[in-house]
Design an enzyme around this catalytic site. Structure first.
Site, PDB file in Angstrom:
ATOM      1  N   HIS A  72       0.810  -1.399   0.129  1.00 31.77           N
ATOM      2  CA  HIS A  72      -0.069   0.070  -0.121  1.00 31.77           C
ATOM      3  C   HIS A  72       0.811   1.163   0.045  1.00 31.77           C
ATOM      4  CE1 HIS A  72      -4.337  -1.602   1.213  1.00 31.77           C
ATOM      5  NE2 HIS A  72      -3.748  -2.165   0.519  1.00 31.77           N
ATOM      6  N   PRO A 291      -5.823   0.051  18.145  1.00 32.40           N
ATOM      7  CA  PRO A 291      -5.479  -0.456  16.982  1.00 32.40           C
ATOM      8  C   PRO A 291      -5.352   0.558  15.800  1.00 32.40           C
ATOM      9  CG  PRO A 291      -7.657  -1.092  17.495  1.00 32.40           C
ATOM     10  CD  PRO A 291      -7.077  -0.547  18.732  1.00 32.40           C
ATOM     11  N   TYR A 383       2.982   6.612  10.342  1.00 29.27           N
ATOM     12  CA  TYR A 383       2.337   5.334   9.845  1.00 29.27           C
ATOM     13  C   TYR A 383       3.225   4.207   9.274  1.00 29.27           C
ATOM     14  CZ  TYR A 383      -1.558   2.776   7.845  1.00 29.27           C
ATOM     15  OH  TYR A 383      -2.408   1.944   7.666  1.00 29.27           O
TER      16      TYR A 383
END
Length: 388
Positions: A72, A291, A383
């Site tokens: 991704h 999460p 991230y």
């Protein structure tokens, strides 16, 4: 029995550490209280940072990740009206890999036998002894018979409820915790994802559109901690997702029967120190992250990276300082990951005590992110995972 390192817990952290130590010639034994099939039945995260992928590459266990994983280049924040895409590839030059934790664990388990790892499943009553000494040992039972395993070090990879953390005396322990007033209701279904990238949605209530493969989707919604899974039919979950994800994503949602559905509570938790005497802690035994941002498994992988380096330095170079430094090195990265997960959770969820001011702050922050490359770069760097 005697070994150099006893690893408590055969989840992905324990197995990954065992493989890394074995590859460097360090003897180890892994004790797991559950059966192998039970370990594989646990549905967990599915977004891997580069640190996790690179460790599998180093071990030569990345064939399935490369064949079946989904690279991704970005992900999306939704505010009910638009998708704000964070182009992590353009901003950092890196990617994340969508690949289920269950599959990663399977890869590690399948390679354990051929590579000579010593795994003991269904080890009951695991108890750590003399962790402050240079000769710790672990007792456990197999089919009702008590066994003893002597070692130079013990590494606790046994999760939040395992015995390892409890072996560190309260006089030296510090814990930091934030329990969130909601949980994530997750649904797994064999349907195509609604988007080729993840969507974190800020609506009246939170939602996340994720995936495990081109034909398997993972969705989440936040629910009060008082909710029961029995009260959430598949249709009710799909209806809620259509509302929360916004019209653009909802137009591409494919409904289907759930193959797994559960509610997971959310908390932020850090335990210090992550080393005491001859005991090291890795993963959920030392810290829990919500999460949001997919940090849990990846943070465990970075712990394992630091722990394996320290233990190899000790056994191959007689470098005791590397073990002493483990806790501080691991915690420096843990707290940064906790900060990111906490901030993203605050941005994308509505808390019960939030009022109009807090909502305006969320709107303003999302507007700033949408218009600022600097803000997007900061999110992207966190991230994909900070350097180890």
């Amino acid at each position: 029995m005697k070994t150099q390192v006893v690893i408590v817990g055969a989840g992905p952290a324990g197995l990954l550490l065992a493989h890394l130590l074995k590859a460097e010639g360090v003897d180890c034994v892994v004790l797991e209280r559950q059966s192998g099939p039970y370990v594989l039945s646990r549905i967990r995260a599915g977004v891997l940072e580069q640190i996790t992928v690179s460790l599998m590459e180093r071990l030569g266990l990345d064939a399935r990740i490369k064949a079946e994983g989904l690279p991704h280049d970005g992900f999306n924040l939704a505010d009910g009206e638009r998708l704000i895409r964070i182009d992590i590839k353009a901003l950092t030059g890196k990617q994340v890999m969508v690949y289920g934790q269950t599959e990663l664990t399977r890869d590690l388990m399948d390679a354990a036998g051929p590579r000579g790892l010593h795994l003991i499943y269904e080890a009951g009553d695991v108890t750590l002894h003399d962790v402050e000494s240079d000769a710790p040992f672990v007792t456990y039972t197999v089919e009702g018979a008590e066994q003893r395993m002597d070692a130079r070090f013990i590494v606790g990879c046994d999760g939040f409820h395992g015995p390892s953390r409890q072996s560190i005396p309260a006089s030296v322990a510090r814990s930091f915790e934030r329990v969130y007033p909601f949980g994530w209701l997750g649904i797994l279904a064999d349907v195509p994802p609604c988007n080729h990238e993840l969507i974190y949605a800020n609506h009246d209530r939170f939602a996340l559109a994720s995936q495990r493969s081109p034909v398997r989707s993972r969705y989440y919604i936040d629910v009060p901690t008082t909710e029961r899974i029995e009260d959430w039919s598949d249709d009710r979950v799909w209806d809620e997702l259509n509302i929360r994800l916004g019209p653009e994503a909802a137009a591409h949602i494919t409904r289907g029967p759930s193959i797994e559905k559960s509610i997971a509570p959310l908390r932020s938790f850090v335990f210090e120190p992550m080393r005491h005497g001859s005991l090291l802690l890795c993963g959920d035994s030392a810290h829990i992250v919500p999460p949001t941002g997919a940090k849990g498994l990846n943070l465990a992988a970075s712990d394992v990276h630091y722990a394996s380096e320290a233990l190899v330095a000790y056994f191959r170079k007689n470098d005791a300082d590397a073990v002493v430094a483990y806790s501080d090195k691991a915690l420096a990265r843990v707290w940064k990951a906790e900060r990111f997960s906490w901030s993203l959770t605050k941005l994308m969820h509505r808390f019960p005590d939030d009022g109009p001011f807090e909502r305006r702050m969320q709107v303003a922050e999302l507007d700033y992110i949408a218009s600022s490359e600097a803000a997007q770069r900061s999110i992207a760097e966190n991230y994909v995972g900070l350097p180890v």
